[in-house]
Design a protein around this motif. Structure first.
Motif, mmCIF file in Angstrom:
data_model
loop_
_atom_site.group_PDB
_atom_site.id
_atom_site.type_symbol
_atom_site.label_atom_id
_atom_site.label_comp_id
_atom_site.label_asym_id
_atom_site.label_seq_id
_atom_site.Cartn_x
_atom_site.Cartn_y
_atom_site.Cartn_z
ATOM 1 N N MET A 259 -35.942 34.862 78.240
ATOM 2 C CA MET A 259 -34.601 34.713 78.612
ATOM 3 C C MET A 259 -33.912 35.977 79.435
ATOM 4 S SD MET A 259 -34.375 31.453 78.208
ATOM 5 C CE MET A 259 -32.977 30.953 77.956
ATOM 6 N N ALA A 260 -33.744 36.746 79.281
ATOM 7 C CA ALA A 260 -33.065 37.841 79.979
ATOM 8 C C ALA A 260 -33.925 38.018 81.796
ATOM 9 C CB ALA A 260 -33.120 39.109 79.112
ATOM 10 N N THR A 261 -34.901 38.413 81.549
ATOM 11 C CA THR A 261 -35.861 38.010 82.676
ATOM 12 C C THR A 261 -35.042 36.771 82.958
ATOM 13 O OG1 THR A 261 -37.931 38.648 81.732
ATOM 14 C CG2 THR A 261 -38.317 37.804 83.295
ATOM 15 N N LYS A 262 -35.031 35.699 82.607
ATOM 16 C CA LYS A 262 -34.962 34.340 83.956
ATOM 17 C C LYS A 262 -33.424 34.160 84.374
ATOM 18 C CE LYS A 262 -34.055 29.641 83.397
ATOM 19 N NZ LYS A 262 -32.970 29.380 83.929
ATOM 20 N N GLU A 263 -32.935 35.406 84.185
ATOM 21 C CA GLU A 263 -31.316 35.777 84.836
ATOM 22 C C GLU A 263 -31.497 37.000 85.433
ATOM 23 O OE1 GLU A 263 -26.776 36.586 83.203
ATOM 24 O OE2 GLU A 263 -28.336 37.499 82.989
ATOM 25 N N LEU A 264 -32.233 37.844 85.401
ATOM 26 C CA LEU A 264 -32.887 39.133 86.213
ATOM 27 C C LEU A 264 -33.834 38.260 87.742
ATOM 28 C CD1 LEU A 264 -32.904 41.892 87.040
ATOM 29 C CD2 LEU A 264 -35.256 41.600 85.918
ATOM 30 N N LEU A 265 -34.359 37.627 87.348
ATOM 31 C CA LEU A 265 -35.111 37.520 88.566
ATOM 32 C C LEU A 265 -34.297 36.203 89.049
ATOM 33 C CD1 LEU A 265 -38.226 36.769 87.137
ATOM 34 C CD2 LEU A 265 -37.690 38.685 88.295
ATOM 35 N N GLU A 266 -33.126 35.174 88.603
ATOM 36 C CA GLU A 266 -32.043 34.490 89.365
ATOM 37 C C GLU A 266 -31.315 35.167 90.214
ATOM 38 O OE1 GLU A 266 -32.068 30.419 85.842
ATOM 39 O OE2 GLU A 266 -30.714 32.218 85.915
ATOM 40 N N GLU A 267 -30.714 36.270 89.640
ATOM 41 C CA GLU A 267 -30.608 37.634 90.409
ATOM 42 C C GLU A 267 -31.389 38.495 91.357
ATOM 43 O OE1 GLU A 267 -27.690 39.530 87.794
ATOM 44 O OE2 GLU A 267 -27.209 37.599 86.916
ATOM 45 N N ASN A 268 -31.902 38.138 91.097
ATOM 46 C CA ASN A 268 -33.038 39.498 91.970
ATOM 47 C C ASN A 268 -34.393 38.633 91.307
ATOM 48 O OD1 ASN A 268 -34.081 41.531 93.096
ATOM 49 N ND2 ASN A 268 -33.380 43.043 92.010
ATOM 50 N N PRO A 269 -34.702 37.839 92.375
ATOM 51 C CA PRO A 269 -35.893 38.080 92.810
ATOM 52 C C PRO A 269 -37.247 38.870 93.095
ATOM 53 C CG PRO A 269 -34.898 36.391 94.061
ATOM 54 C CD PRO A 269 -34.241 37.651 93.404
ATOM 55 N N ASP A 270 -36.830 39.966 93.203
ATOM 56 C CA ASP A 270 -37.736 40.193 93.998
ATOM 57 C C ASP A 270 -37.747 42.018 93.074
ATOM 58 O OD1 ASP A 270 -40.346 42.451 94.770
ATOM 59 O OD2 ASP A 270 -39.739 42.581 96.577
ATOM 60 N N PRO A 271 -37.736 42.171 91.665
ATOM 61 C CA PRO A 271 -37.563 43.033 91.850
ATOM 62 C C PRO A 271 -38.013 44.657 91.747
ATOM 63 C CG PRO A 271 -37.256 42.235 89.607
ATOM 64 C CD PRO A 271 -37.787 42.076 90.678
ATOM 65 N N THR A 272 -37.541 45.682 92.152
ATOM 66 C CA THR A 272 -38.242 46.959 91.762
ATOM 67 C C THR A 272 -38.102 47.198 90.515
ATOM 68 O OG1 THR A 272 -36.051 48.843 91.414
ATOM 69 C CG2 THR A 272 -37.171 48.140 93.327
ATOM 70 N N ARG A 273 -39.437 48.416 89.168
ATOM 71 C CA ARG A 273 -40.035 48.798 87.970
ATOM 72 C C ARG A 273 -38.053 48.885 87.506
ATOM 73 N NH1 ARG A 273 -43.940 49.111 84.164
ATOM 74 N NH2 ARG A 273 -44.806 48.236 85.768
ATOM 75 N N GLU A 274 -37.381 49.885 88.110
ATOM 76 C CA GLU A 274 -36.343 50.786 87.485
ATOM 77 C C GLU A 274 -34.992 49.626 87.735
ATOM 78 O OE1 GLU A 274 -33.125 53.122 90.269
ATOM 79 O OE2 GLU A 274 -34.563 54.428 89.038
ATOM 80 N N GLU A 275 -34.992 48.310 88.431
ATOM 81 C CA GLU A 275 -34.258 47.228 88.344
ATOM 82 C C GLU A 275 -34.380 45.954 86.484
ATOM 83 O OE1 GLU A 275 -32.365 46.192 92.625
ATOM 84 O OE2 GLU A 275 -34.675 45.924 92.736
#
Length: 170
Positions: free
Chosen positions: A123-139
């Motif tokens: 569920m945390a990943t879902k929000e992360l990818l909705e806000e930033n579809p191509d995150p870096t490892r650090e993000e």
């Protein structure tokens, strides 16, 4: 507000709430002190919502409330009245019997050991990818910092997020 008296217990105040859970309306009488996590687990029979620390530290209880992650162990069910709640059970496509790309990526990357934390990470990943579809490892690490894996499976979890990001771009 009404009162409930069962089995000789003292009358306790209750409130009627209506919540949209995984797309379905749920109306129930709840005590004001009932945690959202307990409401989802015991009233809605959604056991993917885990209760770990009960202090909002571990993230196992993470759900989305109106599109934002929330720790359901720190939220009262009455606070969710009128809200849309999504749990890990709501991600899979029932019609096609297929997993959500995030769930599939966690499976393919072996991003779980005991599995207790997995639904919160998903569920945390879902929000992360909705806000930033191509995150870096650090993000990714920063975006999942509110979730704890006690089995220390972070490497595979981060790889699963990267895999899910790639799959969701397609």
């Amino acid at each position: 507000m009404s009162t409930d008296s069962t089995d000789g217990a003292a009358e306790r105040p209750t409130e009627e709430i209506t919540v949209i859970v995984n797309g379905e309306p749920v109306t129930a009488e709840v005590e004001p002190r009932l945690k959202l996590s307990d409401f989802l687990r015991y009233e809605c029979d959604l056991h993917g919502v885990r209760v770990g620390c009960e202090h909002g530290v571990c993230g196992a209880c993470t759900v989305q409330q109106d599109g934002r992650t929330t720790k359901s162990c720190l939220t009262y069910a009455v606070q969710a009245d009128g809200a849309e709640i999504e749990t890990v059970e709501g991600l899979a496509e029932e019609e096609t019997d297929s997993l959500h790309p995030i769930q599939e990526a966690f499976h393919e990357s072996h991003a779980l050991q005991c599995g207790f934390c997995t639904s919160g990470f998903v569920m945390a990943t879902k929000e992360l990818l909705e806000e930033n579809p191509d995150p870096t490892r650090e993000e990714i690490e920063e975006g999942l910092a509110d979730n704890i894996c006690r089995c220390t499976g972070y490497q595979n979890i981060y790889e699963a997020v990267e895999r899910a990001a790639d799959a969701m771009e397609e």
